[in-house]
Design a protein around this motif. Structure first.
Motif, PDB file in Angstrom:
ATOM      1  N   UNK A  33      45.894  53.348  11.514  1.00  0.00           N
ATOM      2  CA  UNK A  33      46.922  52.384  11.911  1.00  0.00           C
ATOM      3  C   UNK A  33      46.339  51.428  12.942  1.00  0.00           C
ATOM      4  N   UNK A  34      46.538  50.143  12.686  1.00  0.00           N
ATOM      5  CA  UNK A  34      46.001  49.078  13.529  1.00  0.00           C
ATOM      6  C   UNK A  34      47.142  48.206  14.020  1.00  0.00           C
ATOM      7  N   UNK A  35      47.240  48.023  15.322  1.00  0.00           N
ATOM      8  CA  UNK A  35      48.230  47.128  15.922  1.00  0.00           C
ATOM      9  C   UNK A  35      47.500  45.886  16.407  1.00  0.00           C
ATOM     10  N   UNK A  36      47.976  44.698  15.986  1.00  0.00           N
ATOM     11  CA  UNK A  36      47.293  43.453  16.331  1.00  0.00           C
ATOM     12  C   UNK A  36      48.309  42.335  16.490  1.00  0.00           C
ATOM     13  N   UNK A  94      46.679  50.532   7.883  1.00  0.00           N
ATOM     14  CA  UNK A  94      48.110  50.235   8.017  1.00  0.00           C
ATOM     15  C   UNK A  94      48.270  49.330   9.237  1.00  0.00           C
ATOM     16  N   UNK A  95      48.611  48.055   8.999  1.00  0.00           N
ATOM     17  CA  UNK A  95      48.611  47.049  10.058  1.00  0.00           C
ATOM     18  C   UNK A  95      50.028  46.785  10.559  1.00  0.00           C
ATOM     19  N   UNK A 110      46.231  53.853  15.992  1.00  0.00           N
ATOM     20  CA  UNK A 110      44.913  54.456  16.176  1.00  0.00           C
ATOM     21  C   UNK A 110      43.962  53.473  16.852  1.00  0.00           C
ATOM     22  N   UNK A 111      44.121  52.206  16.499  1.00  0.00           N
ATOM     23  CA  UNK A 111      43.293  51.141  17.055  1.00  0.00           C
ATOM     24  C   UNK A 111      44.205  49.990  17.431  1.00  0.00           C
ATOM     25  N   UNK A 112      43.958  49.351  18.571  1.00  0.00           N
ATOM     26  CA  UNK A 112      44.733  48.169  18.923  1.00  0.00           C
ATOM     27  C   UNK A 112      43.796  47.002  19.195  1.00  0.00           C
TER      28      UNK A 112
END
Length: 294
Positions: A95-98, A124-125, A140-142
């Motif tokens: 999961x990526x938050x941007x 998953x963005x 998981x990543x931002x």
């Protein structure tokens, strides 16, 4: 034994401040949240929440329960991260938050390339600017345009996003700078550096409108609403726009990537971070920094 799932619902209300906010956060309906909380209060035989018309407020004992439950939550997420980190295959969902400006104008068009290189990994963005917690597995990543500050995260600056001033080629005042009107941000963005940069150039000239999203600024500028401060990698490639005031004070936003320290070497997460760093480094209009792994 108190049901952990019910405590999880209480924590969601504490984080969001309302039943509806908790429902959105957990991906359930309002009635489910209400039922879970009622079940918890019935089990412990004490009121944990004061239900107000538009919000919820923890009672003193509810606040104490939340403080203890947060420790349980952190342990549960730590177990998840430990298990994820122990898996060696390059597969799974990350999961990526941007920020929306990067998702819409930069990342979305490159996901097919990532998929071809990593067919067993799915990204998953979430397109958002809100503060998310890596410790609570909200991502998981931002990717952010200001430095993430969560203590348990590992953070790296991977590039810079230069801005310029743009207007539609059909803008009525394009060639008459004293008459320029500006597409700006409202007072809630008073401390945001790009708003301050734009305000310095704007001076006493009028605001045409206020929009708190770069994609909105882009659309308004394309429609001829006024002059907007836009990322160079967007403005320079849009045939409908013309860069104005090229001698204006330069401005850039830093691009930061962060991951929880427990997941930094997990193969799927590593693949996503390395891919993002590479496409930032290779993309015209973005300024890359010396490669240094998170």
């Amino acid at each position: 034994m108190i049901d952990w799932e019910n405590l999880r619902y209480l924590l969601a209300v504490a984080h969001t401040g309302s039943l509806s906010g908790a429902a959105r956060h957990l991906g359930v309906d309002h009635a489910t949240v209400s039922r879970r909380l009622a079940g918890l209060e019935e089990q412990v035989e004490v009121r944990l929440l004061e239900r107000l018309p538009r919000a919820c407020r923890l009672t003193p004992i509810g606040q104490r329960v939340v403080e203890l439950a947060q420790g349980m939550e952190e342990s549960a997420y730590a177990i998840e991260r430990l298990i994820d980190a122990s898996r060696s295959p390059l597969s799974g969902t990350v999961t990526l938050s941007a920020p929306p400006v990067l998702v819409a104008n930069f990342l979305a068009g490159r996901l097919a390339s990532f998929r071809q290189q990593n067919p067993a990994v799915r990204i998953s963005v979430s397109s958002e600017t809100r503060k998310v917690s890596l410790a609570r597995r909200e991502a998981d990543v931002i990717l952010r345009l200001s430095r993430p500050e969560e203590p348990s995260s590992v953070v790296r600056k991977i590039g810079r996003m230069p801005f310029g001033l743009y207007a539609s080629r059909q803008y009525i005042h394009l060639h008459h700078p004293p008459a320029w009107e500006f597409i700006t941000y409202n007072e809630g963005f008073a401390d945001v550096p790009r708003r301050q940069w734009l305000a310095r150039f704007q001076g006493e000239r009028a605001s045409a409108c206020e929009i708190n999203d770069v994609n909105g600024h882009l659309t308004a500028a394309q429609a001829g609403a006024g002059v907007a401060g836009l990322p160079v990698f967007i403005g320079d490639t849009d045939a409908r726009l013309q860069r104005v005031a090229p001698d204006a004070e330069p401005f850039s936003c830093d691009i930061w990537i962060a991951v929880h320290r427990d997941l930094r070497r997990t193969p799927p997460v590593r693949a996503v971070m390395d891919f993002i760093a590479k496409i930032v480094a290779d993309h015209p209009g973005l300024e890359s920094l010396p490669n240094k792994r998170v």
